[in-house]
Motif scaffolding. Structure first.
Motif, PDB file in Angstrom:
ATOM      1  N   ASP A   1       0.827  -1.217   0.000  1.00  0.00           N
ATOM      2  CA  ASP A   1       0.000   0.000   0.000  1.00  0.00           C
ATOM      3  C   ASP A   1       0.863   1.270   0.000  1.00  0.00           C
ATOM      4  O   ASP A   1       0.466   2.293   0.572  1.00  0.00           O
ATOM      5  CB  ASP A   1      -0.971   0.001   1.179  1.00  0.00           C
TER       6      ASP A   1
ATOM      7  N   ILE B   1      -2.563  -3.017  -8.427  1.00  0.00           N
ATOM      8  CA  ILE B   1      -2.942  -2.867  -7.026  1.00  0.00           C
ATOM      9  C   ILE B   1      -3.547  -1.482  -6.863  1.00  0.00           C
ATOM     10  O   ILE B   1      -2.912  -0.474  -7.215  1.00  0.00           O
ATOM     11  CB  ILE B   1      -1.739  -3.029  -6.089  1.00  0.00           C
TER      12      ILE B   1
ATOM     13  N   ILE C   1      -7.411  -2.106   0.632  1.00  0.00           N
ATOM     14  CA  ILE C   1      -6.474  -2.483  -0.433  1.00  0.00           C
ATOM     15  C   ILE C   1      -6.223  -3.973  -0.253  1.00  0.00           C
ATOM     16  O   ILE C   1      -5.571  -4.404   0.714  1.00  0.00           O
ATOM     17  CB  ILE C   1      -5.153  -1.700  -0.331  1.00  0.00           C
TER      18      ILE C   1
ATOM     19  N   PHE D   1      -2.445  -8.581  -3.256  1.00  0.00           N
ATOM     20  CA  PHE D   1      -2.314  -8.930  -4.673  1.00  0.00           C
ATOM     21  C   PHE D   1      -1.762 -10.343  -4.755  1.00  0.00           C
ATOM     22  O   PHE D   1      -0.681 -10.633  -4.239  1.00  0.00           O
ATOM     23  CB  PHE D   1      -1.386  -7.945  -5.379  1.00  0.00           C
TER      24      PHE D   1
END
Length: 415
Positions: free
Chosen positions: A112, A146, A155, A158
């Motif tokens: 992130d 992402i 978030i 991934f």
């Protein structure tokens, strides 16, 4: 606005990632004035930047075991052209290491960077290199994006799940890589071919004379090719293992110089009988250039050893293919009185091409000679075909000539 990019280099025991982070976006999330005076950003805030990246990058294995993350290098690069104008990027080299025994081919990437504050930001994820899948950066594989999920206000991790790879795939692709390298390395092939131009000929009073015979020609070919192989293999192995480092610009200049020496020898013998010694010597230089390709793969010792073997095998296969496509025609033509024209033309072209390359490698700018050389080399298959036609025509002429002599002088033909 500029987005981030993460390029992955998947190794059997580690994953190397190169991040490209736009400073104007990073500044909003990082909390420091990183976009002001970017030229000294790394010297000012290197420890803080590394700590920030480690906090916001968390890969875990498919069974939930966390990986260790470290940041090896940081530097700033200016991006001169984009839709929103020029901007600066922070490049970061990150190493992600799983627990022992865990695979690097399937894992969850919790990431992130910037996005934890700038929800409109996103990161493009791609695989730049994957040894076990035979991917070496020519065509990166896009994995996905992402980004911040607005609906869930999260978030999500991934998921990296690569195709099945293995040692055989990696080894096979290094063979292909070696073949491509020598096929595109016009200077390496030209050195060898111009050295072979006078190989079928005898020396007469310090000049190139007549055809020395089939056995003589093939023995000289074997000596030259074997010597060149030994030479470049030694420095290829030494360079790839990091035993020596070679200044690439100087190596490329000497390679061009080696072609000029071979061209002079093809015009007038200057080291007759010592071609194998010269091939070994200059082969050592050519191997230094080969080594750079393997060093850039950044492999562990086991996979590097396999890559050295496969890459060298690929070089030899392509080298033998080119020689098999050219040398038989040279032997046939060397029996004709027109061969001196072919030999001298080849020597002159090689010397001119090498001179152009030498100037280009010193000045780091292309020139008229190198541009024209590249155009001519692009027609290499047609030139080989023309050589073959000339050789067949020469054989036909000799055959017809023998038939005429047999008809006109049957008693001589009988003898």
């Amino acid at each position: 606005m500029p987005n981030s990019v993460m390029s992955l280099d998947i190794q059997p025991g580690k994953v190397y990632a190169e991040l490209q982070l736009p400073l104007n976006e990073l500044e909003l999330a990082f909390g420091h004035q990183v976009n002001q005076h970017p030229e000294n950003l790394v010297s000012r805030l290197s420890p803080e930047l590394k700590s920030y990246l480690i906090v916001h990058i968390h890969p875990v294995s498919k069974d939930g075991k966390p990986w260790t993350v470290s940041v090896e290098d940081l530097f700033v690069q200016k991006i001169p052209a984009s839709a929103s104008g020029p901007y600066f990027e922070l490049h970061a080299k990150v190493v992600m290491t799983p627990s022992e025994g865990e695979t690097t081919r399937e894992f969850d990437l919790n990431y992130d960077v910037i996005m934890h504050q700038v929800v409109t930001h996103f990161a493009l994820i791609s695989v730049q290199q994957d040894w076990e899948a035979g991917l070496y950066g020519e065509k990166p594989v896009e994995l996905g994006v992402i980004s911040f999920d607005i609906r869930s206000n999260k978030i999500f991790p991934f998921k990296v799940n690569l195709e099945t790879g293995g040692i055989w795939n990696g080894f096979k692709q290094t063979v292909v890589l070696g073949m491509h390298h020598i096929a595109e390395g016009t200077d390496h092939l030209l050195f060898l071919l111009v050295l072979l131009l006078p190989a079928p000929l005898l020396v007469n009073r310090r000049r190139w004379g007549t055809f020395g015979g089939w056995r003589y020609s093939w023995i000289r070919l074997l000596k030259i090719v074997t010597a060149f192989t030994i030479g470049h293999s030694v420095t290829l192995i030494a360079g790839a293992l990091g035993l020596f480092t070679f200044p690439s610009q100087l190596v490329e200049i000497v390679i061009a110089f080696s072609i000029i020496i071979s061209a002079i020898h093809a015009f007038r013998p200057i080291f007759s009988g010592k071609e194998a010694v010269v091939a070994v010597g200059f082969g050592l230089i050519h191997g230094m250039a080969f080594a750079g390709t393997l060093v850039s793969l950044n492999l562990d010792i086991f996979h590097l050893g396999l890559s050295i073997l496969g890459f060298n095998l690929g070089i030899e296969l392509m080298q033998l293919f080119v020689i098999a496509a050219v040398f038989p025609w040279l032997i046939i033509l060397s029996r004709s009185k027109f061969y001196s024209v072919i030999r001298i033309s080849g020597a002159v072209f090689s010397a001119l091409a090498a001179s152009g390359w030498m100037v280009e490698r010193i000045t780091e700018n292309s020139n008229f000679i190198t541009v024209q050389t590249q155009r001519i080399v692009g027609h290499a298959p047609w030139l080989i075909a023309l050589l073959a036609v000339a050789a067949v025509a020469s054989l036909s002429t000799n055959f017809i000539s023998k038939l005429h002599r047999k008809k006109e002088y049957p008693e001589v033909a009988e003898l």
